[in-house]
Design an enzyme around this catalytic site. Structure first.
Site, PDB file in Angstrom:
ATOM      1  N   PHE A 140       0.865  -1.183  -0.121  1.00 51.00           N
ATOM      2  CA  PHE A 140      -0.004  -0.022   0.041  1.00 51.00           C
ATOM      3  C   PHE A 140       1.010   1.164   0.006  1.00 51.00           C
ATOM      4  O   PHE A 140       1.588   1.380   0.987  1.00 51.00           O
ATOM      5  CB  PHE A 140      -1.088  -0.114   1.133  1.00 51.00           C
ATOM      6  CG  PHE A 140      -1.875   1.551   1.069  1.00 51.00           C
ATOM      7  CD1 PHE A 140      -2.908   1.082   0.274  1.00 51.00           C
ATOM      8  CD2 PHE A 140      -1.641   2.370   1.724  1.00 51.00           C
ATOM      9  CE1 PHE A 140      -3.977   2.381  -0.008  1.00 51.00           C
ATOM     10  CE2 PHE A 140      -2.398   3.647   1.622  1.00 51.00           C
ATOM     11  CZ  PHE A 140      -3.634   3.452   0.841  1.00 51.00           C
ATOM     12  N   ASP A 225       9.103   3.087   2.175  1.00 51.86           N
ATOM     13  CA  ASP A 225       8.177   3.851   2.461  1.00 51.86           C
ATOM     14  C   ASP A 225       7.716   3.799   4.015  1.00 51.86           C
ATOM     15  O   ASP A 225       7.202   2.899   4.429  1.00 51.86           O
ATOM     16  CB  ASP A 225       6.854   3.316   1.686  1.00 51.86           C
ATOM     17  CG  ASP A 225       5.526   4.272   1.893  1.00 51.86           C
ATOM     18  OD1 ASP A 225       5.623   4.879   2.948  1.00 51.86           O
ATOM     19  OD2 ASP A 225       4.584   3.775   1.257  1.00 51.86           O
ATOM     20  N   LYS A 255       2.266  11.064   7.222  1.00 55.43           N
ATOM     21  CA  LYS A 255       1.157  10.985   8.286  1.00 55.43           C
ATOM     22  C   LYS A 255       1.773  11.721   9.688  1.00 55.43           C
ATOM     23  O   LYS A 255       1.509  12.789   9.739  1.00 55.43           O
ATOM     24  CB  LYS A 255       1.024   9.598   8.539  1.00 55.43           C
ATOM     25  CG  LYS A 255       0.394   9.199   7.463  1.00 55.43           C
ATOM     26  CD  LYS A 255      -0.301   7.537   7.700  1.00 55.43           C
ATOM     27  CE  LYS A 255      -1.419   7.118   6.665  1.00 55.43           C
ATOM     28  NZ  LYS A 255      -1.124   5.894   5.875  1.00 55.43           N
TER      29      LYS A 255
HETATM   30  C1  LIG Z   1      -1.287   6.376   4.280  1.00 55.24           C
HETATM   31  C2  LIG Z   1       0.007   5.719   3.380  1.00 55.24           C
HETATM   32  C3  LIG Z   1       0.312   6.138   2.249  1.00 55.24           C
HETATM   33  C4  LIG Z   1      -0.535   7.255   1.428  1.00 55.24           C
HETATM   34  O1  LIG Z   1      -0.522   8.551   2.338  1.00 55.24           O
HETATM   35  P1  LIG Z   1      -1.791   9.647   2.092  1.00 55.24           P
HETATM   36  O2  LIG Z   1      -1.481  10.589   2.971  1.00 55.24           O
HETATM   37  O3  LIG Z   1      -3.073   8.551   2.067  1.00 55.24           O
HETATM   38  O4  LIG Z   1      -1.540   9.931   0.544  1.00 55.24           O
HETATM   39  C5  LIG Z   1       1.537   5.618   1.667  1.00 55.24           C
HETATM   40  N1  LIG Z   1       2.086   4.667   2.063  1.00 55.24           N
HETATM   41  C6  LIG Z   1       1.784   4.166   3.392  1.00 55.24           C
HETATM   42  C7  LIG Z   1       2.736   3.060   3.719  1.00 55.24           C
HETATM   43  C8  LIG Z   1       0.729   4.522   3.863  1.00 55.24           C
HETATM   44  O5  LIG Z   1       0.411   3.895   5.079  1.00 55.24           O
END
Ligand SMILES: *Cc1c(COP(=O)(O)O)cnc(C)c1O
Length: 401
Positions: A140, A225, A255
Protein backbone atom coordinates in the site's frame (compact mmCIF):
# COMPACT_ATOMS: atom_id res chain seq x y z
CA UNK A 1 -27.91 16.93 15.68
CA UNK A 2 -27.75 13.29 16.71
CA UNK A 3 -25.49 10.60 15.29
CA UNK A 4 -28.14 9.36 12.86
CA UNK A 5 -28.65 12.85 11.40
CA UNK A 6 -24.91 13.34 10.84
CA UNK A 7 -24.78 9.93 9.15
CA UNK A 8 -27.66 10.69 6.81
CA UNK A 9 -26.22 14.09 5.91
CA UNK A 10 -22.89 12.53 4.96
CA UNK A 11 -24.66 9.68 3.21
CA UNK A 12 -26.60 12.19 1.12
CA UNK A 13 -23.78 14.60 0.21
CA UNK A 14 -20.50 12.68 0.16
CA UNK A 15 -18.94 10.16 -2.15
CA UNK A 16 -19.18 6.67 -0.68
CA UNK A 17 -15.47 5.90 -0.92
CA UNK A 18 -15.19 4.83 2.74
CA UNK A 19 -17.21 2.63 5.07
CA UNK A 20 -16.57 4.23 8.47
CA UNK A 21 -17.77 2.87 11.79
CA UNK A 22 -20.98 4.75 12.70
CA UNK A 23 -19.30 7.02 15.24
CA UNK A 24 -19.36 10.81 14.80
CA UNK A 25 -16.45 12.43 16.61
CA UNK A 26 -16.44 16.03 17.75
CA UNK A 27 -13.51 16.33 20.11
CA UNK A 28 -10.12 14.75 20.71
CA UNK A 29 -7.41 15.08 23.32
CA UNK A 30 -4.33 12.89 23.66
CA UNK A 31 -5.44 9.28 23.22
CA UNK A 32 -9.12 10.06 23.79
CA UNK A 33 -11.92 11.14 21.45
CA UNK A 34 -15.55 12.04 22.15
CA UNK A 35 -18.57 11.60 19.89
CA UNK A 36 -21.58 13.86 19.45
CA UNK A 37 -23.50 11.78 22.02
CA UNK A 38 -20.84 12.55 24.61
CA UNK A 39 -19.41 9.01 24.57
CA UNK A 40 -15.67 8.70 25.14
CA UNK A 41 -13.38 6.34 23.22
CA UNK A 42 -9.75 5.27 23.34
CA UNK A 43 -8.41 5.95 19.83
CA UNK A 44 -6.44 2.85 18.84
CA UNK A 45 -6.25 3.66 15.13
CA UNK A 46 -4.58 7.09 15.42
CA UNK A 47 -5.67 8.03 11.90
CA UNK A 48 -3.54 5.20 10.49
CA UNK A 49 -0.54 6.39 12.57
CA UNK A 50 -0.87 10.07 11.64
CA UNK A 51 -1.60 10.79 15.32
CA UNK A 52 1.52 9.31 16.94
CA UNK A 53 1.79 12.47 19.09
CA UNK A 54 -1.88 12.17 20.14
CA UNK A 55 -4.84 14.41 19.36
CA UNK A 56 -4.25 18.16 19.58
CA UNK A 57 -0.86 17.97 21.22
CA UNK A 58 -0.59 21.37 22.97
CA UNK A 59 2.86 22.10 21.56
CA UNK A 60 1.83 21.27 18.01
CA UNK A 61 -1.43 23.22 18.23
CA UNK A 62 0.50 26.19 19.68
CA UNK A 63 2.94 26.08 16.74
CA UNK A 64 0.00 25.94 14.31
CA UNK A 65 -1.71 28.94 15.92
CA UNK A 66 1.44 31.02 16.21
CA UNK A 67 2.34 30.42 12.59
CA UNK A 68 -1.25 31.06 11.45
CA UNK A 69 -0.91 34.54 12.95
CA UNK A 70 2.20 35.27 10.87
CA UNK A 71 2.10 33.75 7.38
CA UNK A 72 0.57 30.50 6.16
CA UNK A 73 1.38 30.15 2.49
CA UNK A 74 4.02 31.61 0.19
CA UNK A 75 4.21 28.99 -2.57
CA UNK A 76 7.69 28.01 -3.62
CA UNK A 77 7.87 31.03 -5.91
CA UNK A 78 9.31 32.76 -2.82
CA UNK A 79 11.20 31.57 0.23
CA UNK A 80 9.67 31.39 3.70
CA UNK A 81 11.45 31.50 7.04
CA UNK A 82 10.21 28.09 8.28
CA UNK A 83 10.94 25.53 5.59
CA UNK A 84 14.73 25.47 5.93
CA UNK A 85 14.59 24.93 9.68
CA UNK A 86 12.06 22.15 9.24
CA UNK A 87 14.06 20.27 6.61
CA UNK A 88 17.26 20.75 8.59
CA UNK A 89 15.65 19.22 11.65
CA UNK A 90 14.24 16.36 9.60
CA UNK A 91 17.61 15.61 7.99
CA UNK A 92 19.49 15.86 11.31
CA UNK A 93 17.07 13.46 12.95
CA UNK A 94 16.90 10.95 10.12
CA UNK A 95 20.55 11.05 9.09
CA UNK A 96 19.54 11.77 5.49
CA UNK A 97 21.16 14.61 3.53
CA UNK A 98 18.31 16.47 1.82
CA UNK A 99 14.53 16.49 1.70
CA UNK A 100 11.81 17.45 -0.76
CA UNK A 101 8.65 18.52 1.08
CA UNK A 102 5.17 17.62 -0.12
CA UNK A 103 1.77 17.33 1.55
CA UNK A 104 0.23 13.87 1.40
CA UNK A 105 1.93 10.52 1.59
CA UNK A 106 0.95 9.67 -1.97
CA UNK A 107 2.70 12.79 -3.23
CA UNK A 108 5.89 11.86 -1.39
CA UNK A 109 5.73 8.38 -2.95
CA UNK A 110 5.19 9.93 -6.38
CA UNK A 111 8.19 12.16 -5.72
CA UNK A 112 10.31 9.11 -4.89
CA UNK A 113 9.20 7.33 -8.07
CA UNK A 114 9.98 10.34 -10.25
CA UNK A 115 13.38 10.97 -8.68
CA UNK A 116 14.29 7.26 -8.92
CA UNK A 117 13.40 7.19 -12.61
CA UNK A 118 15.31 10.36 -13.37
CA UNK A 119 18.31 9.08 -11.41
CA UNK A 120 18.07 5.88 -13.45
CA UNK A 121 18.29 7.76 -16.74
CA UNK A 122 20.83 10.41 -15.76
CA UNK A 123 23.12 8.54 -13.39
CA UNK A 124 22.67 4.81 -13.96
CA UNK A 125 22.37 5.21 -17.73
CA UNK A 126 19.09 3.36 -18.31
CA UNK A 127 17.74 3.88 -21.84
CA UNK A 128 14.91 6.42 -22.36
CA UNK A 129 11.58 5.28 -20.86
CA UNK A 130 12.90 1.84 -19.90
CA UNK A 131 13.23 2.33 -16.13
CA UNK A 132 11.70 -0.38 -13.93
CA UNK A 133 10.78 -0.19 -10.28
CA UNK A 134 10.20 -3.33 -8.22
CA UNK A 135 7.46 -3.32 -5.58
CA UNK A 136 6.03 -5.94 -3.22
CA UNK A 137 2.77 -7.84 -3.48
CA UNK A 138 0.06 -6.58 -1.11
CA UNK A 139 1.75 -3.18 -1.00
CA UNK A 140 0.00 0.00 0.00
CA UNK A 141 1.63 3.22 -1.16
CA UNK A 142 -1.39 5.45 -1.79
CA UNK A 143 -4.17 6.00 -4.31
CA UNK A 144 -2.94 7.99 -7.30
CA UNK A 145 -3.32 6.45 -10.74
CA UNK A 146 0.41 5.63 -10.94
CA UNK A 147 0.48 4.16 -7.44
CA UNK A 148 -2.56 1.94 -8.01
CA UNK A 149 -0.89 0.85 -11.24
CA UNK A 150 1.40 -1.33 -9.12
CA UNK A 151 -1.10 -2.33 -6.45
CA UNK A 152 -1.92 -6.04 -6.35
CA UNK A 153 -5.29 -5.33 -4.72
CA UNK A 154 -8.04 -5.88 -7.29
CA UNK A 155 -10.40 -3.26 -5.82
CA UNK A 156 -7.76 -0.51 -5.79
CA UNK A 157 -7.31 -0.90 -9.57
CA UNK A 158 -10.66 -2.08 -10.85
CA UNK A 159 -12.07 0.52 -13.23
CA UNK A 160 -9.09 2.89 -13.00
CA UNK A 161 -6.96 1.77 -15.96
CA UNK A 162 -5.07 2.30 -18.20
CA UNK A 163 -2.15 2.01 -15.82
CA UNK A 164 1.35 3.43 -15.65
CA UNK A 165 3.88 0.86 -16.94
CA UNK A 166 7.33 0.20 -15.49
CA UNK A 167 6.53 -1.70 -12.29
CA UNK A 168 7.00 -5.33 -11.27
CA UNK A 169 5.65 -6.94 -8.09
CA UNK A 170 7.44 -9.69 -6.15
CA UNK A 171 6.18 -11.57 -3.06
CA UNK A 172 6.94 -9.64 0.15
CA UNK A 173 9.97 -11.10 1.89
CA UNK A 174 11.08 -13.27 -1.04
CA UNK A 175 14.74 -12.48 -1.70
CA UNK A 176 15.10 -14.89 -4.60
CA UNK A 177 12.11 -13.38 -6.38
CA UNK A 178 13.58 -9.92 -5.86
CA UNK A 179 16.92 -11.02 -7.25
CA UNK A 180 15.26 -12.64 -10.26
CA UNK A 181 13.22 -9.50 -10.96
CA UNK A 182 16.23 -7.17 -11.10
CA UNK A 183 17.41 -6.31 -14.61
CA UNK A 184 19.89 -3.69 -15.86
CA UNK A 185 16.87 -1.36 -16.20
CA UNK A 186 15.86 -1.65 -12.52
CA UNK A 187 16.23 1.72 -10.81
CA UNK A 188 14.50 1.14 -7.49
CA UNK A 189 12.97 -1.28 -5.00
CA UNK A 190 10.02 0.33 -3.18
CA UNK A 191 8.79 -1.37 -0.01
CA UNK A 192 7.14 -0.92 3.39
CA UNK A 193 9.40 -2.17 6.24
CA UNK A 194 6.21 -3.60 7.77
CA UNK A 195 3.14 -3.88 5.55
CA UNK A 196 0.45 -2.06 7.51
CA UNK A 197 -2.60 -2.09 5.26
CA UNK A 198 -1.88 -5.69 4.27
CA UNK A 199 -2.42 -6.66 7.92
CA UNK A 200 0.72 -5.75 9.87
CA UNK A 201 2.98 -8.17 7.98
CA UNK A 202 6.56 -8.28 9.26
CA UNK A 203 9.18 -9.45 6.74
CA UNK A 204 11.21 -12.58 7.53
CA UNK A 205 14.35 -11.89 9.62
CA UNK A 206 17.26 -10.84 7.47
CA UNK A 207 15.17 -10.10 4.38
CA UNK A 208 15.49 -6.31 4.37
CA UNK A 209 19.22 -6.33 5.10
CA UNK A 210 19.82 -8.86 2.32
CA UNK A 211 17.55 -6.89 -0.03
CA UNK A 212 19.51 -3.74 0.73
CA UNK A 213 22.81 -5.48 -0.05
CA UNK A 214 21.32 -6.88 -3.26
CA UNK A 215 20.14 -3.40 -4.28
CA UNK A 216 23.52 -1.89 -3.56
CA UNK A 217 25.27 -4.57 -5.62
CA UNK A 218 22.97 -3.93 -8.60
CA UNK A 219 22.79 -0.13 -8.30
CA UNK A 220 19.09 -0.24 -7.44
CA UNK A 221 17.76 2.44 -5.08
CA UNK A 222 16.47 0.99 -1.79
CA UNK A 223 13.29 3.02 -1.21
CA UNK A 224 11.64 2.75 2.21
CA UNK A 225 8.03 3.91 2.48
CA UNK A 226 7.90 4.76 6.19
CA UNK A 227 4.76 6.86 5.95
CA UNK A 228 3.01 4.52 8.39
CA UNK A 229 5.91 2.74 10.12
CA UNK A 230 8.12 5.80 10.64
CA UNK A 231 8.53 8.35 13.42
CA UNK A 232 8.47 5.91 16.30
CA UNK A 233 5.48 3.75 15.49
CA UNK A 234 7.40 0.45 15.55
CA UNK A 235 9.70 1.20 18.49
CA UNK A 236 12.53 2.64 16.39
CA UNK A 237 12.53 6.06 14.79
CA UNK A 238 12.35 4.25 11.44
CA UNK A 239 11.32 0.62 11.02
CA UNK A 240 14.11 -0.18 8.51
CA UNK A 241 16.52 0.20 11.44
CA UNK A 242 15.15 -3.03 12.96
CA UNK A 243 16.77 -4.89 10.08
CA UNK A 244 19.15 -2.70 8.13
CA UNK A 245 22.48 -1.44 9.45
CA UNK A 246 22.60 1.23 6.72
CA UNK A 247 20.20 4.05 5.85
CA UNK A 248 17.93 3.49 2.86
CA UNK A 249 18.68 5.43 -0.32
CA UNK A 250 15.26 7.05 -0.12
CA UNK A 251 13.11 7.59 2.95
CA UNK A 252 9.46 8.49 2.41
CA UNK A 253 7.59 10.12 5.30
CA UNK A 254 4.11 11.51 5.87
CA UNK A 255 1.28 10.96 8.34
CA UNK A 256 2.78 11.68 11.82
CA UNK A 257 5.16 14.22 10.25
CA UNK A 258 2.14 16.54 10.37
CA UNK A 259 1.56 15.90 14.08
CA UNK A 260 -2.07 14.98 13.48
CA UNK A 261 -3.09 18.49 12.50
CA UNK A 262 -1.90 19.14 8.97
CA UNK A 263 -0.80 17.10 5.93
CA UNK A 264 3.01 17.15 5.78
CA UNK A 265 5.13 14.68 3.83
CA UNK A 266 8.64 14.48 2.46
CA UNK A 267 11.01 12.36 0.43
CA UNK A 268 14.57 12.25 1.76
CA UNK A 269 17.72 11.00 0.04
CA UNK A 270 21.35 11.91 -0.64
CA UNK A 271 22.40 15.20 -2.21
CA UNK A 272 23.73 13.25 -5.16
CA UNK A 273 20.43 11.50 -5.90
CA UNK A 274 18.37 14.66 -5.33
CA UNK A 275 20.63 16.60 -7.69
CA UNK A 276 18.84 15.08 -10.69
CA UNK A 277 15.90 17.38 -9.85
CA UNK A 278 16.29 20.83 -11.37
CA UNK A 279 14.11 23.94 -10.99
CA UNK A 280 10.80 23.29 -12.67
CA UNK A 281 11.11 19.47 -12.73
CA UNK A 282 8.71 18.82 -9.87
CA UNK A 283 6.73 20.77 -7.32
CA UNK A 284 3.66 21.41 -5.22
CA UNK A 285 1.86 24.67 -4.44
CA UNK A 286 1.45 23.82 -0.77
CA UNK A 287 4.60 21.68 -0.33
CA UNK A 288 6.96 23.25 2.21
CA UNK A 289 4.46 25.94 3.19
CA UNK A 290 5.31 27.80 6.41
CA UNK A 291 2.30 26.49 8.33
CA UNK A 292 3.23 22.89 7.48
CA UNK A 293 6.89 23.54 8.26
CA UNK A 294 6.13 25.08 11.67
CA UNK A 295 3.84 22.15 12.47
CA UNK A 296 6.45 19.68 11.22
CA UNK A 297 9.11 21.16 13.48
CA UNK A 298 6.81 20.87 16.50
CA UNK A 299 5.75 17.34 15.51
CA UNK A 300 9.40 16.21 15.41
CA UNK A 301 10.24 18.03 18.66
CA UNK A 302 7.42 16.25 20.48
CA UNK A 303 8.69 12.85 19.27
CA UNK A 304 12.19 13.64 20.56
CA UNK A 305 11.33 15.57 23.75
CA UNK A 306 8.76 13.06 24.95
CA UNK A 307 10.94 10.09 23.98
CA UNK A 308 8.07 8.60 22.02
CA UNK A 309 10.34 6.12 20.23
CA UNK A 310 11.47 4.52 23.48
CA UNK A 311 7.89 4.62 24.79
CA UNK A 312 6.65 2.83 21.70
CA UNK A 313 9.34 0.14 22.06
CA UNK A 314 8.68 -0.40 25.75
CA UNK A 315 4.89 -0.22 25.67
CA UNK A 316 4.81 -2.33 22.51
CA UNK A 317 6.64 -5.19 24.23
CA UNK A 318 4.28 -4.81 27.19
CA UNK A 319 1.09 -4.74 25.10
CA UNK A 320 2.02 -7.62 22.79
CA UNK A 321 2.93 -9.80 25.79
CA UNK A 322 -0.25 -8.90 27.62
CA UNK A 323 -2.43 -9.49 24.55
CA UNK A 324 -0.80 -12.88 23.96
CA UNK A 325 -1.28 -13.92 27.58
CA UNK A 326 -4.86 -12.70 27.75
CA UNK A 327 -5.96 -14.01 24.37
CA UNK A 328 -3.97 -17.28 24.27
CA UNK A 329 -7.11 -19.37 24.73
CA UNK A 330 -9.46 -17.17 22.69
CA UNK A 331 -11.40 -19.25 20.16
CA UNK A 332 -11.21 -16.39 17.64
CA UNK A 333 -7.52 -15.42 17.51
CA UNK A 334 -5.23 -16.83 14.84
CA UNK A 335 -2.13 -14.79 15.62
CA UNK A 336 -0.91 -11.67 17.41
CA UNK A 337 2.06 -9.92 15.84
CA UNK A 338 3.67 -6.51 15.84
CA UNK A 339 6.59 -4.27 16.56
CA UNK A 340 6.40 -1.38 18.98
CA UNK A 341 2.87 -0.03 19.05
CA UNK A 342 2.04 -1.37 15.58
CA UNK A 343 0.13 -4.53 16.37
CA UNK A 344 -2.16 -6.82 14.43
CA UNK A 345 -4.59 -9.30 15.95
CA UNK A 346 -5.51 -11.76 13.23
CA UNK A 347 -8.98 -13.27 13.53
CA UNK A 348 -9.58 -16.88 12.46
CA UNK A 349 -11.56 -17.08 9.23
CA UNK A 350 -13.91 -19.53 10.98
CA UNK A 351 -14.85 -16.69 13.37
CA UNK A 352 -16.00 -14.38 10.57
CA UNK A 353 -14.52 -11.03 9.63
CA UNK A 354 -12.68 -8.66 11.92
CA UNK A 355 -15.18 -5.86 11.24
CA UNK A 356 -17.79 -7.33 13.64
CA UNK A 357 -15.22 -7.35 16.46
CA UNK A 358 -14.28 -3.73 15.70
CA UNK A 359 -17.95 -2.73 15.94
CA UNK A 360 -18.26 -4.44 19.32
CA UNK A 361 -15.11 -2.71 20.53
CA UNK A 362 -16.55 0.67 19.51
CA UNK A 363 -19.59 -0.08 21.68
CA UNK A 364 -17.16 -0.69 24.55
CA UNK A 365 -15.32 2.60 23.98
CA UNK A 366 -12.34 1.45 21.91
CA UNK A 367 -11.87 2.62 18.32
CA UNK A 368 -9.99 0.26 16.03
CA UNK A 369 -10.40 -0.59 12.36
CA UNK A 370 -10.10 -3.86 10.54
CA UNK A 371 -7.58 -4.14 7.75
CA UNK A 372 -7.87 -6.79 5.07
CA UNK A 373 -10.93 -8.55 6.49
CA UNK A 374 -9.19 -10.64 9.16
CA UNK A 375 -6.88 -8.28 11.04
CA UNK A 376 -7.63 -5.82 13.83
CA UNK A 377 -4.88 -3.21 13.69
CA UNK A 378 -3.98 -1.74 17.09
CA UNK A 379 -1.96 1.47 16.80
CA UNK A 380 -2.71 3.83 19.70
CA UNK A 381 -1.04 7.25 19.89
CA UNK A 382 2.48 6.80 21.28
CA UNK A 383 1.63 9.07 24.22
CA UNK A 384 -0.64 6.34 25.62
CA UNK A 385 -0.19 5.32 29.27
CA UNK A 386 0.29 1.76 30.50
CA UNK A 387 -2.99 1.88 32.45
CA UNK A 388 -4.83 2.90 29.30
CA UNK A 389 -3.38 -0.12 27.52
CA UNK A 390 -4.55 -2.31 30.43
CA UNK A 391 -8.04 -0.92 29.86
CA UNK A 392 -7.74 -1.68 26.16
CA UNK A 393 -6.76 -5.30 26.82
CA UNK A 394 -9.70 -5.72 29.20
CA UNK A 395 -12.14 -4.57 26.50
CA UNK A 396 -10.52 -6.71 23.80
CA UNK A 397 -10.78 -9.68 26.13
CA UNK A 398 -14.54 -9.11 26.39
CA UNK A 399 -15.09 -9.26 22.64
CA UNK A 400 -12.67 -12.09 21.82
CA UNK A 401 -14.14 -14.72 24.13
C1 LIG B 1 -1.11 6.19 4.24
C2 LIG B 1 0.00 5.64 3.43
C3 LIG B 1 0.33 6.18 2.18
C4 LIG B 1 -0.48 7.29 1.52
O1 LIG B 1 -0.54 8.44 2.28
P1 LIG B 1 -1.71 9.51 1.99
O2 LIG B 1 -1.38 10.65 2.89
O3 LIG B 1 -3.00 8.84 2.34
O4 LIG B 1 -1.64 9.86 0.55
C5 LIG B 1 1.43 5.66 1.51
N1 LIG B 1 2.14 4.64 2.03
C6 LIG B 1 1.85 4.09 3.22
C7 LIG B 1 2.70 2.98 3.75
C8 LIG B 1 0.76 4.56 3.95
O5 LIG B 1 0.45 3.99 5.12
Amino acid sequence: MRTSEFLSEVDRYSAHNYKPLPVVLEKGEGVWVWDVEGRKYLDCLSAYSALNQGHRHPKIVAALKAQADKITLTSRAFHNDQMGAFLRKLCDLSGMEVALPMNTGSEAVETALKVARKWGYQVKGVAHDQAEIIVCENNFHGRTTTIVSFSTEHQYRDGFGPFTPGFKAVPYGDLQALEAAITPNTVGFLFEPIQGEAGVLIPPPGFLAAAQALCEKNRVLFMADEIQTGLGRTGKLFAVAHDCPKKPDMLILGKALGGGVFPVSAMLCSKQIMSVIKPGDHGSTFGGNPLAAAVGIAALEVIVDEKLVARSAELGVYLIKKLRETLSSSPHVQEIRGRGLMIGVEIKTSSGKARAFCEKLADLGVLVKETHDQVIRITPPLVVEREELDGLVAQIEKVLF
